[in-house]
Design an enzyme around this catalytic site. Structure first.
Site, short mmCIF file in Angstrom:
data_model
loop_
_atom_site.label_atom_id
_atom_site.label_comp_id
_atom_site.label_asym_id
_atom_site.label_seq_id
_atom_site.Cartn_x
_atom_site.Cartn_y
_atom_site.Cartn_z
N ARG A 152 32.92 -3.62 37.09
CA ARG A 152 32.11 -2.40 36.97
C ARG A 152 30.88 -2.68 36.11
O ARG A 152 30.73 -3.76 35.56
CB ARG A 152 32.92 -1.26 36.35
N ALA A 167 33.28 -8.32 35.94
CA ALA A 167 32.42 -7.89 37.06
C ALA A 167 32.96 -6.71 37.85
O ALA A 167 32.41 -6.36 38.88
CB ALA A 167 32.18 -9.07 38.00
N ILE A 184 21.07 0.18 29.11
CA ILE A 184 21.31 0.14 30.55
C ILE A 184 22.24 1.28 30.96
O ILE A 184 23.25 1.55 30.28
CB ILE A 184 21.95 -1.20 30.97
N TYR A 215 30.39 -6.00 16.96
CA TYR A 215 29.72 -6.28 18.24
C TYR A 215 28.47 -7.14 18.03
O TYR A 215 28.26 -8.13 18.74
CB TYR A 215 29.35 -4.95 18.89
#
Length: 245
Positions: free
Chosen positions: A15, A13, A186, A153
């Site tokens: 960044r 959390a 994002i 990933y």
């Protein structure tokens, strides 16, 4: 203030998306324990949240280390006596084509993204089962469906989806909901590093026509953590402007 008097842990959390999630949860009234391997950035995040009048604390943790994860949960429970919300956001990427991924980079991604999520879920589940209540929100990725150059990933995030659905089946009767959010493209520290041409290519794939913000993910987390989502369980929710349908 949907989450007033609730205690939440948000991993990774300091960044990016994790910070955006912490900002939304604190604004909704939760006391957020910001957890990250980067102590300096984590403390800075907490300072900013407190300056805005919110409740936040920092606890350093490498979620790939079982002893550190246990210490994180022990610290939170000893300080507050409860844990209402766990957001498994911490993650890394080591992108390369399948034939070029090193074993070390495969292991590193799986250790943080999948094993780390499991370790945190396990600790939370033990407490939430006893309390008969709790919310777990796992941050997966649209890449769980497969993405060129992200075999490690994608595999880790597909594993997170499997963990989410299994935990739902195990914990639902104990009053615990477990859901996953798959962010699309994002605007974050991770995505800002891509070349401008690649950025535009990604945005062009989004029906909404723009990259999302960390707060968009945070708002979805806040809803899933609230009482309004008590009957939503085992779901995989895309937050990506229509990029994945």
């Amino acid at each position: 203030m949907r989450l007033q008097q609730q205690v939440a842990i948000v991993t990774g959390a300091a960044r990016g998306i994790g910070k955006g999630i912490a900002e939304v949860l604190t604004r909704e009234g939760a006391l957020v324990v910001v957890s990250d391997v980067d102590a300096q950035a984590g403390e800075a995040c907490v300072d900013a949240l407190r300056a805005a009048g919110h409740q936040a604390q920092f606890v350093a943790c490498n979620i790939a280390d079982a002893q550190q994860v246990e210490a994180l949960f022990d610290t939170v429970l000893s300080r507050h006596g409860r844990l209402d919300i766990l957001v498994n956001n911490a993650g890394i990427n080591r992108d390369a084509m399948l034939h070029n991924i090193s074993e070390a980079n495969w292991d590193a991604v799986i250790a943080v993204n999948l094993k780390g999520t499991f370790l945190c879920m396990q600790q939370a589940a033990r407490h939430m089962r006893e309390r008969g209540a709790g919310r777990i929100v796992n941050i997966a990725s649209a890449s769980w469906l497969g993405n060129v150059g992200q075999a490690n990933y994608a595999a880790s995030k597909a594993g997170v989806v499997g963990l989410t659905k299994t935990a739902c089946r195990e914990l639902a009767r104990k009053g615990v909901t477990v859901n996953a959010i798959c962010p699309g493209f994002i605007d974050s520290d991770m995505t800002r590093g891509v070349p401008e041409k690649v950025w535009q290519m990604m945005v062009d794939k989004i029906p909404a026509g723009y990259a999302g913000q960390a707060s968009d993910v945070g708002e979805c987390v806040a809803f899933l953590a609230s009482g309004a989502a008590r009957y939503i369980n085992g779901e995989v929710i895309n937050v990506g402007g229509g990029m994945v349908l």
